[in-house]
Design a protein around this motif. Structure first.
Motif, PDB file in Angstrom:
ATOM      1  N   GLU A 112      38.682  29.558  46.714  1.00  0.00           N
ATOM      2  CA  GLU A 112      37.492  30.268  45.980  1.00  0.00           C
ATOM      3  C   GLU A 112      37.116  31.289  47.116  1.00  0.00           C
ATOM      4  O   GLU A 112      37.465  31.221  48.278  1.00  0.00           O
ATOM      5  N   PHE A 113      36.496  32.258  46.762  1.00  0.00           N
ATOM      6  CA  PHE A 113      36.005  33.233  47.442  1.00  0.00           C
ATOM      7  C   PHE A 113      34.528  33.083  47.595  1.00  0.00           C
ATOM      8  O   PHE A 113      33.859  33.201  46.617  1.00  0.00           O
ATOM      9  N   ALA A 114      34.032  32.641  48.735  1.00  0.00           N
ATOM     10  CA  ALA A 114      32.766  32.097  48.942  1.00  0.00           C
ATOM     11  C   ALA A 114      31.813  33.085  49.742  1.00  0.00           C
ATOM     12  O   ALA A 114      32.282  33.995  50.513  1.00  0.00           O
ATOM     13  N   LEU A 115      30.540  33.539  49.254  1.00  0.00           N
ATOM     14  CA  LEU A 115      29.840  34.526  49.797  1.00  0.00           C
ATOM     15  C   LEU A 115      29.403  34.103  51.180  1.00  0.00           C
ATOM     16  O   LEU A 115      29.201  32.810  51.754  1.00  0.00           O
ATOM     17  N   GLY A 116      29.746  34.866  52.216  1.00  0.00           N
ATOM     18  CA  GLY A 116      29.635  34.622  53.744  1.00  0.00           C
ATOM     19  C   GLY A 116      31.035  34.482  54.259  1.00  0.00           C
ATOM     20  O   GLY A 116      31.086  34.144  55.574  1.00  0.00           O
ATOM     21  N   MET A 117      31.875  34.242  53.568  1.00  0.00           N
ATOM     22  CA  MET A 117      33.197  34.122  54.018  1.00  0.00           C
ATOM     23  C   MET A 117      33.959  35.258  55.019  1.00  0.00           C
ATOM     24  O   MET A 117      33.649  36.437  54.500  1.00  0.00           O
ATOM     25  N   PRO A 118      34.438  34.871  56.238  1.00  0.00           N
ATOM     26  CA  PRO A 118      35.186  35.944  56.851  1.00  0.00           C
ATOM     27  C   PRO A 118      36.146  36.772  56.183  1.00  0.00           C
ATOM     28  O   PRO A 118      36.959  36.052  55.366  1.00  0.00           O
ATOM     29  N   LEU A 119      36.358  37.951  56.449  1.00  0.00           N
ATOM     30  CA  LEU A 119      37.352  38.727  55.800  1.00  0.00           C
ATOM     31  C   LEU A 119      38.889  38.056  56.059  1.00  0.00           C
ATOM     32  O   LEU A 119      39.584  38.384  55.007  1.00  0.00           O
ATOM     33  N   ALA A 120      39.071  37.738  57.203  1.00  0.00           N
ATOM     34  CA  ALA A 120      40.210  37.087  57.385  1.00  0.00           C
ATOM     35  C   ALA A 120      40.660  35.994  56.650  1.00  0.00           C
ATOM     36  O   ALA A 120      41.781  36.102  56.200  1.00  0.00           O
ATOM     37  N   GLN A 121      39.832  35.137  56.070  1.00  0.00           N
ATOM     38  CA  GLN A 121      40.180  34.076  55.154  1.00  0.00           C
ATOM     39  C   GLN A 121      40.453  34.582  53.900  1.00  0.00           C
ATOM     40  O   GLN A 121      41.279  34.009  53.189  1.00  0.00           O
ATOM     41  N   ALA A 122      39.704  35.429  53.512  1.00  0.00           N
ATOM     42  CA  ALA A 122      39.640  36.013  52.122  1.00  0.00           C
ATOM     43  C   ALA A 122      41.125  36.749  52.029  1.00  0.00           C
ATOM     44  O   ALA A 122      41.894  36.481  51.092  1.00  0.00           O
ATOM     45  N   ILE A 123      41.644  37.435  53.243  1.00  0.00           N
ATOM     46  CA  ILE A 123      43.001  37.914  52.986  1.00  0.00           C
ATOM     47  C   ILE A 123      44.119  36.925  53.069  1.00  0.00           C
ATOM     48  O   ILE A 123      44.889  37.194  52.490  1.00  0.00           O
ATOM     49  N   SER A 124      43.791  35.935  53.801  1.00  0.00           N
ATOM     50  CA  SER A 124      44.828  34.649  53.895  1.00  0.00           C
ATOM     51  C   SER A 124      44.874  34.176  52.484  1.00  0.00           C
ATOM     52  O   SER A 124      45.997  33.595  52.233  1.00  0.00           O
ATOM     53  N   ILE A 125      43.935  33.995  51.717  1.00  0.00           N
ATOM     54  CA  ILE A 125      43.845  33.375  50.376  1.00  0.00           C
ATOM     55  C   ILE A 125      44.790  34.354  49.576  1.00  0.00           C
ATOM     56  O   ILE A 125      45.711  33.928  48.838  1.00  0.00           O
ATOM     57  N   ARG A 176      27.216  31.739  45.329  1.00  0.00           N
ATOM     58  CA  ARG A 176      27.930  30.944  46.150  1.00  0.00           C
ATOM     59  C   ARG A 176      29.310  31.519  46.133  1.00  0.00           C
ATOM     60  O   ARG A 176      29.622  32.049  46.975  1.00  0.00           O
ATOM     61  N   SER A 177      30.179  31.254  44.908  1.00  0.00           N
ATOM     62  CA  SER A 177      31.400  31.362  45.119  1.00  0.00           C
ATOM     63  C   SER A 177      32.043  31.733  43.677  1.00  0.00           C
ATOM     64  O   SER A 177      31.343  31.783  42.793  1.00  0.00           O
ATOM     65  N   LEU A 178      33.283  32.111  43.830  1.00  0.00           N
ATOM     66  CA  LEU A 178      33.967  32.433  42.532  1.00  0.00           C
ATOM     67  C   LEU A 178      35.545  31.975  42.840  1.00  0.00           C
ATOM     68  O   LEU A 178      36.087  32.240  43.862  1.00  0.00           O
ATOM     69  N   GLY A 179      36.094  31.080  42.327  1.00  0.00           N
ATOM     70  CA  GLY A 179      37.250  30.438  42.615  1.00  0.00           C
ATOM     71  C   GLY A 179      37.659  29.430  41.514  1.00  0.00           C
ATOM     72  O   GLY A 179      37.163  29.395  40.373  1.00  0.00           O
ATOM     73  N   ASN A 180      38.794  28.559  41.955  1.00  0.00           N
ATOM     74  CA  ASN A 180      39.049  27.513  41.083  1.00  0.00           C
ATOM     75  C   ASN A 180      39.603  26.151  42.032  1.00  0.00           C
ATOM     76  O   ASN A 180      39.090  26.265  43.094  1.00  0.00           O
ATOM     77  N   GLN A 194      47.162  36.523  50.527  1.00  0.00           N
ATOM     78  CA  GLN A 194      48.487  36.425  51.133  1.00  0.00           C
ATOM     79  C   GLN A 194      49.173  35.182  50.764  1.00  0.00           C
ATOM     80  O   GLN A 194      50.286  35.208  49.998  1.00  0.00           O
ATOM     81  N   LYS A 195      48.642  33.969  50.375  1.00  0.00           N
ATOM     82  CA  LYS A 195      49.037  32.764  50.089  1.00  0.00           C
ATOM     83  C   LYS A 195      49.516  32.833  48.654  1.00  0.00           C
ATOM     84  O   LYS A 195      50.305  32.011  48.242  1.00  0.00           O
ATOM     85  N   HIS A 196      48.562  33.259  47.962  1.00  0.00           N
ATOM     86  CA  HIS A 196      48.646  33.196  46.618  1.00  0.00           C
ATOM     87  C   HIS A 196      49.327  34.692  45.973  1.00  0.00           C
ATOM     88  O   HIS A 196      48.969  35.282  44.978  1.00  0.00           O
ATOM     89  N   CYS A 197      50.086  35.320  46.853  1.00  0.00           N
ATOM     90  CA  CYS A 197      50.505  36.760  46.026  1.00  0.00           C
ATOM     91  C   CYS A 197      51.523  36.732  45.053  1.00  0.00           C
ATOM     92  O   CYS A 197      51.581  37.873  44.593  1.00  0.00           O
ATOM     93  N   ARG A 198      51.996  35.521  44.625  1.00  0.00           N
ATOM     94  CA  ARG A 198      52.710  35.824  43.612  1.00  0.00           C
ATOM     95  C   ARG A 198      51.843  35.776  42.321  1.00  0.00           C
ATOM     96  O   ARG A 198      52.427  36.234  41.143  1.00  0.00           O
ATOM     97  N   ILE A 199      50.657  35.326  42.352  1.00  0.00           N
ATOM     98  CA  ILE A 199      49.680  35.152  41.208  1.00  0.00           C
ATOM     99  C   ILE A 199      48.924  36.456  41.420  1.00  0.00           C
ATOM    100  O   ILE A 199      48.416  37.024  40.224  1.00  0.00           O
ATOM    101  N   ILE A 200      48.042  36.738  42.347  1.00  0.00           N
ATOM    102  CA  ILE A 200      47.163  37.756  42.705  1.00  0.00           C
ATOM    103  C   ILE A 200      48.168  38.900  43.443  1.00  0.00           C
ATOM    104  O   ILE A 200      48.514  38.883  44.438  1.00  0.00           O
ATOM    105  N   LYS A 201      48.165  39.874  42.461  1.00  0.00           N
ATOM    106  CA  LYS A 201      49.013  41.185  42.835  1.00  0.00           C
ATOM    107  C   LYS A 201      48.153  42.447  42.927  1.00  0.00           C
ATOM    108  O   LYS A 201      46.847  42.277  42.471  1.00  0.00           O
ATOM    109  N   ASN A 202      48.915  43.570  43.656  1.00  0.00           N
ATOM    110  CA  ASN A 202      48.327  44.688  43.508  1.00  0.00           C
ATOM    111  C   ASN A 202      46.924  44.901  43.986  1.00  0.00           C
ATOM    112  O   ASN A 202      45.686  45.170  43.606  1.00  0.00           O
TER     113      ASN A 202
END
Length: 432
Positions: free
Chosen positions: A18-31, A10-14, A33-41
């Protein structure tokens, strides 16, 4: 350091995302971008010349996570968590827990004993001599252990107790990599259907068929997916499939009734293709601007005439990586019938062009080269640069095909002779 919950298949997240299997690419990139201060590089990896032959990858280099998206439908297929550098242990990349209990952190090493304690017994694993990795598989989840420092490959002893204890693996063997996927076989896994949680009140296009006659396109037939829930009961949420037809000459109200509100309304300030128009009035500025309804999750733009507010143009986007507009639109999975004249007796033959067709294949079907294309060079108003280069626009049967340098189609613009609203509605009712 990220602290994430692992849910097999199913997923990996908190609690925040969460990154859910079947999630569209655009939604993953949106996550991201929203958490760019925590998830870098974060890196976006793809094949420039053959984008359909390799998975599209989001590589979170700092956290040791790779997200693999199916190249065709652009939905999340596999999540890989692991130390991608030999000298960096997994425990220094990310914290992982299962059912609320950590099995990997700075204080807990992901040893084979820890995996046994956290996940329980499973089938005997498989040793890959070429990779020098031992793969231990659960449903929707697998762990890889590095064996390069061992003298012998592990062996399965059937006389021992079933489970991890039946494997002759040195104590303290550490997890090198973890895969999350759907099904029992990582090699045969596919991206599942989009989860209900990913709809977020949007509609998505399962497929879009171009309706046409001998002269050219008449409109679009859209097969739409949406997820609604019953009154006050989330458990009643189901994916519903709808069909809607939109024609040239339809009014604003018709489109809103069929597709709902657009994500954005964009007013054209200029028409850069006007200079190629045969009209003698092409240089006369208009008193009011035409406007687009942008449906990002459908991969479709609809242009309305500013005077009578009727549909005059459709734009279908393929969302290939390496294009200037990549990740603005979801991929539009379209089918366009082309009419090809065969032989001297004026017989016509139909062929279907899809989102995945290459332009040189289309030219071969017509048996003759197209006219010279118009070169389109997009650039940002801020810095006037475009790292992806120009695209080429070919006109054919009241359609303009924007072609990338790798011969894939970036977008298709459809023009048509406007029909009266009553005629369009009558045809639509006959279709159903």
């Amino acid at each position: 350091m990220l602290d994430l919950e692992v849910v097999p298949e199913r997923s990996l997240g908190n609690e925040q995302w969460e990154f859910a299997l079947g999630m569209p690419l655009a939604q993953a990139i949106s996550i991201l971008q929203k958490h760019c201060r925590i998830i870098k590089n974060v890196q976006v990896l793809y094949s420039e010349q053959t984008p359909l032959s390799h998975d599209l990858i989001l590589n979170l280099t700092q956290d040791g996570i790779k997200l693999l998206f199916d190249a065709t439908n652009q939905r999340l297929k596999v999540k890989i968590v692991g130390a991608f550098w030999d000298d960096v242990p997994l425990s220094l990349c990310v914290c992982l827990c299962f059912s609320g209990v950590h099995f990997n952190s700075q204080a807990i090493a992901p040893t084979i004993e820890q995996i046994d304690q956290s996940f329980g017994a499973t089938h005997p694993g498989v040793y890959n001599a070429a990779e020098q990795l031992f793969h231990l598989n659960f449903r929707g989840l697998s762990f890889s252990f590095q064996l390069d420092s061992w003298n012998e490959a592990p062996k399965y002893e059937p006389n021992f107790a079933m489970g991890l204890a039946s494997l002759q693996i040195p104590h303290g063997a550490m997890v090198k990599r973890m895969h999350i996927y759907t099904g029992n076989n990582l090699q045969e896994t596919r991206a599942p259907a989009m989860p209900l949680a990913c709809f977020l009140g949007n509609i998505y296009a399962e497929c879009v068929d171009v309706l046409r006659d001998q002269a050219g396109p008449l409109g679009l037939k859209l097969r739409l997916l949406t997820a609604g829930c019953g009154p006050g009961v989330m458990g009643d949420a189901k994916v519903r499939c709808l069909e809607r037809n939109i024609y040239f000459g339809d009014s604003c109200q018709d489109v809103l009734s069929a597709l709902g509100s657009p994500h954005k309304v964009f007013y054209k300030s200029e028409d850069k293709m006007k200079i190629h128009s045969p009209s003698p009035h092409k240089q006369v500025p208009s008193k009011c601007n035409d406007y687009f309804f942008n449906y990002f999750t459908l991969g479709v733009d609809i242009l309305f005439d500013s005077t009578n507010h009727l549909v005059k143009k459709f734009v279908l986007h393929t969302n290939y990586p390496g294009h200037y507009n990549f990740n603005i639109y979801h991929r539009c999975d379209f089918k366009i019938p082309l009419v090809i004249k065969k032989g001297a007796d004026s017989q016509f033959e139909d062929c279907i062009l899809t989102t995945y067709s290459k332009w040189d294949q289309i030219q071969e079907l017509f048996g003759h080269p197209m006219e010279k294309p118009v070169v389109l060079h997009r650039s940002s108003s801020a810095n006037n640069t475009n790292p992806f280069g120009s695209t080429f626009c070919f006109g054919l049967q009241r359609m303009i095909f924007e072609v990338m340098q790798n011969n894939h189609i970036a977008s298709v613009t459809l023009y048509g002779v406007p029909r009266t609203t009553s005629q369009a509605r009558h045809d639509s009712s006959n279709t159903h």
